[in-house]
Structure formats: C-alpha cells, structure tokens
Write a protein that holds these residues in place. Structure first.
Motif, mmCIF file in Angstrom:
data_model
loop_
_atom_site.group_PDB
_atom_site.id
_atom_site.type_symbol
_atom_site.label_atom_id
_atom_site.label_comp_id
_atom_site.label_asym_id
_atom_site.label_seq_id
_atom_site.Cartn_x
_atom_site.Cartn_y
_atom_site.Cartn_z
ATOM 1 N N ARG A 1 49.624 40.971 61.359
ATOM 2 C CA ARG A 1 48.376 40.790 62.102
ATOM 3 C C ARG A 1 48.493 41.344 63.526
ATOM 4 N NH1 ARG A 1 46.256 34.874 62.579
ATOM 5 N NH2 ARG A 1 48.240 34.695 63.677
ATOM 6 N N GLU A 2 49.681 41.228 64.126
ATOM 7 C CA GLU A 2 49.849 41.795 65.470
ATOM 8 C C GLU A 2 49.742 43.307 65.443
ATOM 9 O OE1 GLU A 2 49.885 39.940 68.308
ATOM 10 O OE2 GLU A 2 49.362 38.483 66.748
ATOM 11 N N VAL A 3 50.172 43.927 64.343
ATOM 12 C CA VAL A 3 49.980 45.376 64.181
ATOM 13 C C VAL A 3 48.492 45.679 64.075
ATOM 14 C CG1 VAL A 3 50.455 47.385 62.733
ATOM 15 C CG2 VAL A 3 52.232 45.650 63.081
ATOM 16 N N TYR A 4 47.766 44.883 63.315
ATOM 17 C CA TYR A 4 46.317 45.060 63.214
ATOM 18 C C TYR A 4 45.661 44.971 64.598
ATOM 19 C CZ TYR A 4 46.641 44.139 58.110
ATOM 20 O OH TYR A 4 46.930 44.176 56.767
ATOM 21 N N GLY B 1 42.923 47.712 69.145
ATOM 22 C CA GLY B 1 42.735 47.628 70.582
ATOM 23 C C GLY B 1 42.616 46.210 71.115
ATOM 24 N N GLN B 2 43.042 45.238 70.324
ATOM 25 C CA GLN B 2 42.959 43.845 70.746
ATOM 26 C C GLN B 2 44.200 43.393 71.505
ATOM 27 O OE1 GLN B 2 42.188 41.788 67.081
ATOM 28 N NE2 GLN B 2 40.211 42.790 66.765
ATOM 29 N N ARG B 3 45.232 44.206 71.504
ATOM 30 C CA ARG B 3 46.405 44.002 72.355
ATOM 31 C C ARG B 3 46.851 45.364 72.842
ATOM 32 N NH1 ARG B 3 51.638 41.668 69.668
ATOM 33 N NH2 ARG B 3 52.618 42.817 71.368
ATOM 34 N N VAL C 1 55.342 34.688 68.146
ATOM 35 C CA VAL C 1 54.455 35.177 67.097
ATOM 36 C C VAL C 1 53.698 34.019 66.485
ATOM 37 C CG1 VAL C 1 54.362 36.293 64.845
ATOM 38 C CG2 VAL C 1 55.878 37.184 66.594
ATOM 39 N N ARG C 2 54.409 32.887 66.235
ATOM 40 C CA ARG C 2 53.780 31.733 65.618
ATOM 41 C C ARG C 2 52.674 31.170 66.521
ATOM 42 N NH1 ARG C 2 58.080 29.355 64.451
ATOM 43 N NH2 ARG C 2 58.299 27.939 66.209
ATOM 44 N N GLN C 3 52.908 31.165 67.824
ATOM 45 C CA GLN C 3 51.939 30.596 68.744
ATOM 46 C C GLN C 3 50.679 31.448 68.858
ATOM 47 O OE1 GLN C 3 54.338 30.214 72.232
ATOM 48 N NE2 GLN C 3 55.372 28.343 71.520
ATOM 49 N N GLN C 4 50.804 32.727 68.489
ATOM 50 C CA GLN C 4 49.644 33.610 68.560
ATOM 51 C C GLN C 4 48.761 33.461 67.333
ATOM 52 O OE1 GLN C 4 51.547 37.392 69.082
ATOM 53 N NE2 GLN C 4 51.778 37.149 71.285
ATOM 54 N N ALA C 5 49.201 32.653 66.356
ATOM 55 C CA ALA C 5 48.420 32.465 65.124
ATOM 56 C C ALA C 5 47.084 31.776 65.430
ATOM 57 C CB ALA C 5 49.204 31.647 64.123
#
Length: 447
Positions: free
Chosen positions: A411-414, A419-421, A443-447
């Motif tokens: 999801r972080e790649v998405y 352009g969301q990060r 990563v878990r906290q960004q869920a």
C-alpha cells in the motif's frame, strides 16, 4: 478508497509455490480497508477462488486463455520428461505465451482503465522478471500507474554445483540472461510506475536507469492462520533436526545427512526428512551406508497444513539449499520459533540473520558439509544457542513477512505512485532485524 485492478495469472489458495504466493498477495491487499480491488486471474483458478468465498465478477474475474496456455503447459511437460525438474524451461514457455493472457485482459478491461475506473493496475504474477508486460505501456498512455511485482528470480547457479544443474535439467539456465533481449523487456521497465523487487539478485538485474523505480519487498510471506502454533519445547539431546523440502539435488538433504552423521551415530541428534522426490531412494541408501538408518526418519510428502506440526516438534531446521529464490520454508520455520541453519546464498541469505539463525557460506558440496558439521556440534553441545534465537526468529517472520505486513508495504508503494507520499518507500535491503529498526512498527502505524 483506492481502486486497484490486481492481476495474478497464477493465483490459487489450494496450491503451493507461485500460485499460493499469488493468492496470498492479492488476498492480503484486497483486505486492506482503504483498497477496493478486483482480482483478474486465469480460468484454471476459478473453482478454488469460489471455494475460498470470493464472488465472480464482483471480487474476481477469470480469464480463459486455455487456447494457448493448455498446449503450452503440455509442451513444457514433454520437454521436462514429466519430471519435477527443468523449471527454467517452464518459465521460458510461460513467458512466451503470457502476452496472450494480457491481451485478453485488455479486451475485457481496456475501456475501464482508459476511463479512470481504476486508480492503478498492479501485476502480481508472473513473479519471474523474464515476462514483459504490454499492459505497462497501455496503462502509461491512459495515465494510470502500473505497478509490477514482486519480481524475483535469476539466482545464479553456484559454479561448484554445475553437476546438480545438469541433473535438474536446467539447460536453459546457461542462456537465461537472453531474456533481456525479448521484445518489451526495457519498455516494461520504462513504462511501469514502480517495480517491486523480491531479492538482491533480481535488483542486480535491473538496468541502472530504472532503479529509482524499484522498491525492495521480498516475494514470500507467512499466513499466521496456517502457522499459528509455536515451538514450546526446550532443546536438549538428542537434538531434533528437521529438513523440509523437495528431495532434489540442489536442496541439499544429502549434505544434512553427511554433516549430522557423527551426531546421529552417537545418539546426540536425530533427523527427520519431510518431503519427497527423485532423490529419496539415494538418500535412504546414504543413511544406511553411513550406519545411521535408525536415526534418520523419512516422512515423505505431507499436506501443507501438516507442515507446522513437524516444525513445532523440532529443535533446528537444517536447510542447506544452494539456490533458493524466496526461501518460504525458512520463514515458515521462523514463524513457529524454529531456528534455521542455511547457506548464506540467494533468498535464504536475506531472511536469516545471525540473531535469528545460523548460516554457512556457499562453497563446494564438501566445503558446505565441513561448515555445517561444527555448527551442528556446537548447537548439540549447547542447545541454549537455539533458545536465544527462537523468539527473534518468530518476531522477524511476523513483523516483516506476515501477509498483512506485506500488504501494508504494498500500500505504501501505491501511495507513492499516486502522489500521496513524497518519498519512495525504503525499509532496507535486506530487511534489518526487528530490534534494530522501528520500520515495521512505522508501517503498521500507517495502516
């Protein structure tokens, strides 16, 4: 809500290897609360997905490419002589026939991709970096990000094991690098918005000009539901050693038997070999010739759901395979707290650390055996060396490699390609030990 078209030609929860990896990836991604995913797979997987509770045309679409795929599979089987060998041949034929599958996808979904019905397209399988994608270019023209991967493959055969390469019928591996000349190889990498790379060996294959698009995410993962148990025994003599894998030359079961022979003979260790294959009779004869037949138990092939019990009941997982792309079996051992002993080469070198297991260097067969033997003797003399690594092995497997954790990484790649990060995701290559970094929790906290 991010709308994703998830392409996984191989995607089957009832199989193993690539089809199971494909299923595990897409199933984890589609379960993310902010992802609206439609899975596209090959028709041979249809019944398995229905039995898994997915709804056709709502959760997944099955593409019938059997007109090309079926004869191609038969041709590959003939070239391999019906054996469980020659996987480079299988990959080569699949690479040549795969474009037909993508053409059918474009016929079905091309207009929806062009009109913005999907925020991005992600091709999960094939995992092989040899398979180009025409969809990458078509998506780029439609201004829809195309994500590829995880790509994994191309671990070189160690020069010391060329005889094993021939026994595995890996004739095409001698010219494997020729795939870079295939039509669409560079265009696929040029047109993709992101390339998820599953290993350092695959990273080395990516042309320098495309590496800024690459994100390291290993292909394999752990399903905590399948590996929910934990090893809770205290290691003691006789040390319980276990080997788990296909009984083929490059997996190294013969090296385990020879390296552990003295310990088994003196009743300081016993060995269980789980798996089957063409080398089984040879391995059984080897154990008898070494005078340790009573201390080596051949279980044979077991259902995937029964693997966990064999791991839980053991003290040390010994797996000196000399050519693993992903090394999922090591993760399965670590997930239940079983400490692995592996060769530091290929995918295994990226999974097992000094804090979570034991490693030996690649070399000739005899050199590997000579390295394995003192490690086994040291652990047999001091089983506490296992216990100090068990918890760290479990934690590493679950924090970095559970399918849920990997879905969050994806999801972080998405978010990056949409352009969301601003910064490209980077958790290190290979992933560091959990106690040395806060990235898994981040990563878990960004869920």
């Amino acid at each position: 809500m991010t709308r994703v078209l998830l392409i996984a030609e191989a995607c089957n929860p009832q199989m193993v290897s690539v089809p199971l990896v494909g299923w595990s990836h897409v199933d984890a991604v589609r379960k993310l609360p902010d992802i609206d995913a439609l899975i596209v797979t090959q028709v041979r997987n249809r019944e398995a997905l229905l039995q898994a509770g997915l709804r056709e045309d709502t959760d997944f679409v099955a593409i019938d490419s059997e007109r090309i795929a079926k004869p191609a599979w038969k041709a590959a089987s003939l070239l391999r002589g019906g054996s469980n060998k020659g996987w480079t041949t299988v990959t080569a034929i699949a690479t040549l026939t795969y474009p037909y599958f993508e053409n059918l996808i474009w016929k079905r979904f091309g207009s929806q991709i062009q009109d913005g019905s999907f925020d991005l397209v992600h091709r999960v399988t094939p995992l092989s970096p040899t398979a180009p994608s025409r969809l990458a270019h078509r998506c780029r023209r439609a201004k829809v990000p195309f994500v590829l991967g995880p790509l994994n493959g191309g671990v070189p055969w160690p020069k010391q094991f060329d005889a094993a390469r021939r026994r595995e019928r890996e004739w095409l591996s001698y010219v494997r690098s020729g795939y870079k000349l295939l039509p669409g190889y560079r265009q696929t990498r040029r047109d993709a918005a992101a390339l998820m790379i599953g290993s350092q060996d695959t990273w080395q294959q990516v042309p320098q000009e495309y590496r800024e698009k690459c994100v390291y995410i290993p292909e394999n993962g752990i399903d905590p539901d399948r590996f929910s148990g934990r090893r809770n025994r205290q290691a003691e003599q006789p040390l319980r050693l276990v080997f788990l894998g296909r009984l083929v030359p490059y997996k190294g079961a013969d090296m385990v038997i020879e390296a552990a022979a003295d310990l088994i003979r003196s009743e300081q260790a016993v060995l269980t070999i789980v798996g089957d294959g063409p080398e089984r009779e040879t391995l059984e004869r080897q154990a008898e010739m070494l005078g340790i037949g009573n201390g080596v138990r051949f279980v044979g092939r077991v259902p995937h759901e029964a693997v966990q019990q064999h791991l839980i009941e053991s003290d040390l997982f010994v797996f000196p395979s000399i050519r693993e792309f992903g090394g999922a079996v090591a993760l399965e051992a670590m997930a239940v707290g079983l400490v692995p002993l592996v060769v530091r080469y290929g995918g295994l070198a990226e999974l097992v650390t000094d804090q979570t297991g034991f490693t030996v260097e690649i070399g000739s067969r005899q050199e590997i055996i000579q390295q394995l033997r003192p490690v086994l003797e040291r652990v047999a003399a001091d089983p506490s060396l296992i216990e100090t690594r068990s918890q760290a092995a479990h934690q590493r497997a679950m924090e970095w490699f559970s399918w849920e954790a990997k879905a969050r990484q994806v999801r972080e790649v998405y978010r990056w390609v949409l352009g969301q990060r601003s910064e490209k995701p980077d958790w290190g290559m290979p992933f560091p030990d959990v106690e040395n970094v806060s990235s898994p929790k981040a990563v878990r906290q960004q869920a």
